[in-house]
Enzyme design. Structure first.
Site, PDB file in Angstrom:
ATOM      1  N   GLU A   1       0.795  -1.236   0.000  1.00 54.71           N
ATOM      2  CA  GLU A   1       0.000   0.000   0.000  1.00 54.71           C
ATOM      3  C   GLU A   1       0.828   1.289   0.000  1.00 54.71           C
ATOM      4  OE1 GLU A   1      -2.858  -0.375   3.157  1.00 54.71           O
ATOM      5  OE2 GLU A   1      -3.572  -2.296   2.419  1.00 54.71           O
TER       6      GLU A   1
ATOM      7  N   GLU B   1      -6.492 -10.358  -1.222  1.00 57.15           N
ATOM      8  CA  GLU B   1      -7.301 -10.098  -0.019  1.00 57.15           C
ATOM      9  C   GLU B   1      -8.782 -10.026  -0.375  1.00 57.15           C
ATOM     10  OE1 GLU B   1      -5.792  -6.786   2.261  1.00 57.15           O
ATOM     11  OE2 GLU B   1      -3.709  -7.325   1.863  1.00 57.15           O
TER      12      GLU B   1
ATOM     13  N   HIS C   1     -10.647  -5.745  -2.376  1.00 51.69           N
ATOM     14  CA  HIS C   1     -11.720  -5.516  -1.406  1.00 51.69           C
ATOM     15  C   HIS C   1     -12.836  -4.815  -2.185  1.00 51.69           C
ATOM     16  CE1 HIS C   1      -9.256  -6.755   1.941  1.00 51.69           C
ATOM     17  NE2 HIS C   1      -8.315  -5.906   1.594  1.00 51.69           N
TER      18      HIS C   1
ATOM     19  N   ASP D   1     -12.520  -9.904  -0.743  1.00 48.40           N
ATOM     20  CA  ASP D   1     -13.798  -9.969  -0.029  1.00 48.40           C
ATOM     21  C   ASP D   1     -14.749  -9.037  -0.759  1.00 48.40           C
ATOM     22  OD1 ASP D   1     -12.720  -7.541   0.941  1.00 48.40           O
ATOM     23  OD2 ASP D   1     -12.487  -8.296   2.980  1.00 48.40           O
TER      24      ASP D   1
ATOM     25  N   ASN E   1       1.913  -5.137  -3.174  1.00 49.68           N
ATOM     26  CA  ASN E   1       0.508  -5.406  -2.880  1.00 49.68           C
ATOM     27  C   ASN E   1      -0.231  -4.102  -2.583  1.00 49.68           C
ATOM     28  OD1 ASN E   1      -1.587  -7.393  -2.204  1.00 49.68           O
ATOM     29  ND2 ASN E   1      -1.341  -6.732  -0.072  1.00 49.68           N
TER      30      ASN E   1
HETATM   31  O1  G3I Z   1      -4.853  -7.919  18.969  1.00 50.21           O
HETATM   32  C1  G3I Z   1      -5.422  -6.730  19.497  1.00 50.21           C
HETATM   33  C2  G3I Z   1      -6.172  -6.994  20.776  1.00 50.21           C
HETATM   34  O2  G3I Z   1      -5.258  -7.449  21.745  1.00 50.21           O
HETATM   35  C3  G3I Z   1      -6.881  -5.728  21.208  1.00 50.21           C
HETATM   36  O3  G3I Z   1      -7.655  -6.004  22.339  1.00 50.21           O
HETATM   37  C4  G3I Z   1      -7.765  -5.190  20.119  1.00 50.21           C
HETATM   38  C5  G3I Z   1      -8.399  -3.878  20.507  1.00 50.21           C
HETATM   39  O4  G3I Z   1      -8.761  -3.120  19.370  1.00 50.21           O
HETATM   40  O5  G3I Z   1      -6.982  -4.983  18.952  1.00 50.21           O
HETATM   41  C6  G3I Z   1      -6.364  -6.163  18.470  1.00 50.21           C
HETATM   42  O6  G3I Z   1      -5.633  -5.848  17.313  1.00 50.21           O
HETATM   43  C7  G3I Z   1      -6.384  -5.622  16.122  1.00 50.21           C
HETATM   44  C8  G3I Z   1      -5.854  -6.575  15.060  1.00 50.21           C
HETATM   45  O7  G3I Z   1      -6.502  -6.314  13.848  1.00 50.21           O
HETATM   46  C9  G3I Z   1      -6.070  -8.023  15.424  1.00 50.21           C
HETATM   47  O8  G3I Z   1      -7.425  -8.301  15.490  1.00 50.21           O
HETATM   48  C10 G3I Z   1      -6.196  -4.211  15.701  1.00 50.21           C
HETATM   49  O9  G3I Z   1      -6.805  -3.332  16.649  1.00 50.21           O
HETATM   50  C11 G3I Z   1      -6.805  -3.988  14.344  1.00 50.21           C
HETATM   51  O10 G3I Z   1      -6.459  -2.687  13.876  1.00 50.21           O
HETATM   52  C12 G3I Z   1      -6.249  -5.006  13.366  1.00 50.21           C
HETATM   53  O11 G3I Z   1      -6.911  -4.834  12.136  1.00 50.21           O
HETATM   54  C13 G3I Z   1      -6.248  -5.431  11.034  1.00 50.21           C
HETATM   55  C14 G3I Z   1      -5.969  -4.350  10.009  1.00 50.21           C
HETATM   56  O12 G3I Z   1      -5.376  -4.954   8.856  1.00 50.21           O
HETATM   57  C15 G3I Z   1      -5.028  -3.286  10.527  1.00 50.21           C
HETATM   58  O13 G3I Z   1      -4.755  -2.344   9.557  1.00 50.21           O
HETATM   59  C16 G3I Z   1      -7.165  -6.478  10.464  1.00 50.21           C
HETATM   60  O14 G3I Z   1      -7.289  -7.565  11.372  1.00 50.21           O
HETATM   61  C17 G3I Z   1      -6.575  -7.006   9.140  1.00 50.21           C
HETATM   62  O15 G3I Z   1      -7.547  -7.811   8.511  1.00 50.21           O
HETATM   63  C18 G3I Z   1      -6.267  -5.837   8.234  1.00 50.21           C
HETATM   64  O16 G3I Z   1      -5.697  -6.335   7.064  1.00 50.21           O
HETATM   65  C19 G3I Z   1      -5.365  -5.374   6.064  1.00 50.21           C
HETATM   66  C20 G3I Z   1      -4.167  -5.894   5.314  1.00 50.21           C
HETATM   67  O17 G3I Z   1      -3.119  -6.163   6.199  1.00 50.21           O
HETATM   68  C21 G3I Z   1      -3.723  -4.909   4.247  1.00 50.21           C
HETATM   69  N1  G3I Z   1      -4.808  -4.554   3.382  1.00 50.21           N
HETATM   70  C22 G3I Z   1      -6.024  -4.090   4.036  1.00 50.21           C
HETATM   71  C23 G3I Z   1      -6.480  -5.119   5.063  1.00 50.21           C
HETATM   72  C24 G3I Z   1      -7.790  -4.701   5.663  1.00 50.21           C
HETATM   73  O18 G3I Z   1      -7.650  -3.525   6.425  1.00 50.21           O
END
Ligand code: G3I
Length: 434
Positions: free
Chosen positions: A138, A243, A216, A245, A180
């Site tokens: 990105e 990715e 997406h 969806d 990516n």
């Molecule tokens: O693990 C912590 C947890 O301990 C805490 O309690 C909780 C509170 O908010 O957060 C948890 O972490 C989260 C993590 O996902 C795991 O679930 C983060 O807040 C959250 O921001 C994070 O989101 C991820 C996101 O990337 C971050 O930018 C998504 O799971 C993940 O699917 C998403 O994936 C991205 C790709 O890497 C790049 N392309 C876009 C895609 C979708 O945003």
């Protein structure tokens, strides 16, 4: 074009098996903490042949303190996959988001050094276990600029991306190295900016093997999705849907369209959906995945499987995916055009359609624009094209460069392509340089 194709007798009965019959993988993003969920793991092991760590290999997860690396959760995913013969996509070595706090507070040469050390350490640790790495994620801006996104990494110098790719290659020579991004699914300013970067990397020998289209999507797929995949493939890189969806009521049809588009381009080597069940999705409440929250197959699952098996529902936005009925035909050796360029055409044909990939090569002098004339046989009609504009869709067609591919150095090449209906057995292009 709508068409109904019945699945062949050899059709696979899972996403992974059906994709494998087409020489491709079908993967999903995996969260390590869900590997103790029985429903989740049952579907994962049954359906998928590739995994991507959803968060566990990102910078904040793998290097929470500078120089201290943590691979526990990444390893859980890698081990689960490798024990079952699944491929692993590494995601992501460098990204402006999900950086550890210590990296966010760095800049300039200190950040550059820390970033490249991160690439080296993580890619070295996983050397030999990763099918493809998202080396950079990105890095391009949304909107019409076609340029880079501002970020702390970008501010270390425009060459940070190529340095990251060279560093990753040195650390793991056998992993495919991918760029990516999202909002790059159709031909638009952002995807064209990336296209130009990849073309430049290939021309200068910067190691890049693949481009990831995150995909997406919301209820539709760009009409030039397949053409966009094809133009990247024509640069000599693989394309991966990384990715996927899709939200919305047209979901099943759009999943099929995406699948068919990938199958139609030989260098589109695999599809990854971004999660298993709707309840696993980062798009809370949008239900964009192939399984419902209870793990039941949705209509989108069935349409995707049918598309992988070569049949399925009517899909208006993609062409038939019948494999070429004849070997790709190449035009005879080029003759010099009057204005210092030559053109050749490579054809993929099937019963009533074709894809033409045109290579334009400058002669002994650099050129700044070009026009290629290609007579089409009676009955042949162009239905879409990429990287050139055309005066017509039948008869004698004339193709002119677009803004980013008119300038070609002496002896170098650029390209464009088009797709059509009708029977074409060979094409004779002539090129005029400006
Ligand atoms: O693990 C912590 C947890 O301990 C805490 O309690 C909780 C509170 O908010 O957060 C948890 O972490 C989260 C993590 O996902 C795991 O679930 C983060 O807040 C959250 O921001 C994070 O989101 C991820 C996101 O990337 C971050 O930018 C998504 O799971 C993940 O699917 C998403 O994936 C991205 C790709 O890497 C790049 N392309 C876009 C895609 C979708 O945003």
């Amino acid at each position: 074009m709508a068409m109904l194709v019945t699945a062949p007798a050899s059709a696979g009965t899972t996403l992974g098996a059906s994709a494998a019959e087409k020489g491709r993988y079908f993967g999903t993003a995996v969260a390590a903490h869900k590997l103790s969920d029985n429903t989740y793991v049952t579907i994962l092991n049954r359906e998928f042949t590739s995994v991507t760590a959803e968060n566990e290999m990102k910078w904040d997860a793998t290097e929470p303190s500078r120089g201290t690396f943590t691979f526990t959760n990444g390893d859980r995913i890698v081990n689960h996959a490798r024990q079952r013969g699944m491929a692993v996509r590494g995601h992501a070595l460098l990204w402006h988001a999900q950086q550890p706090g210590w990296a966010q507070s760095l800049s300039g040469s200190a950040l550059r050094a820390a970033a490249m050390n991160h690439v080296t350490q993580v890619a070295t640790y996983y050397r030999g276990k990763i099918h493809s790495w998202d080396v950079v994620n990105e890095a391009f801006a949304d909107g019409s600029s076609g340029g880079r996104r501002d970020s702390n990494l970008q501010r270390t110098g425009n060459d940070w991306i190529e340095v990251a790719f060279r560093t990753a290659r040195a650390a793991d020579p056998n992993a495919k190295l991918c760029y990516n991004d999202y909002n790059t699914d159709g031909i638009n300013a952002k995807s064209t900016g990336i296209y130009n970067m990849v073309r430049d990397f290939k021309a200068r020998g910067v190691p890049i093997d693949c481009v990831g289209l995150q995909s997406h999507l919301s209820n539709s797929v760009p009409s030039d999705y397949q053409a966009n995949i094809q133009r990247f493939a024509d640069l000599g890189v693989d394309v991966q849907i990384t990715e996927l969806d899709i939200s919305g009521s047209n979901q099943a049809n759009v999943y099929a369209s995406v699948t068919r588009a990938c199958l139609a381009v030989s260098r589109c080597t695999g599809i990854t959906v971004w999660g298993i069940r709707d309840s696993d999705s980062w798009r809370t409440g949008q239900n964009p995945l192939l399984f419902d929250g209870s793990g039941n197959k949705k209509p989108a699952y069935t349409s995707t499987l049918d598309a992988l098996n070569g049949g399925g529902t009517t899909v208006p936005t993609t062409p038939p995916t019948t494999p070429p009925s004849t070997p790709p035909a190449t035009t005879p050796p080029p003759t010099s055009g009057p204005g210092g360029c030559t053109a050749t055409v490579s054809l993929d044909t099937w019963t009533d359609g074709f894809v033409a990939t045109v290579t334009v090569t400058a002669g002994a002098s650099a050129i700044t624009s070009w026009r290629v004339t290609i007579p089409l046989p009676s009955g042949a009609t162009v239905t879409n094209s990429w990287s050139a504009t055309t005066t017509g869709t039948t008869g004698t067609t004339q193709w002119t460069n677009v803004s980013y591919n008119g300038t070609v150095a002496a002896g170098q090449s650029t390209g464009f392509g088009f797709q059509g209906t009708g029977t074409v057995t060979g094409l004779n292009p002539t090129c005029t340089a400006g």
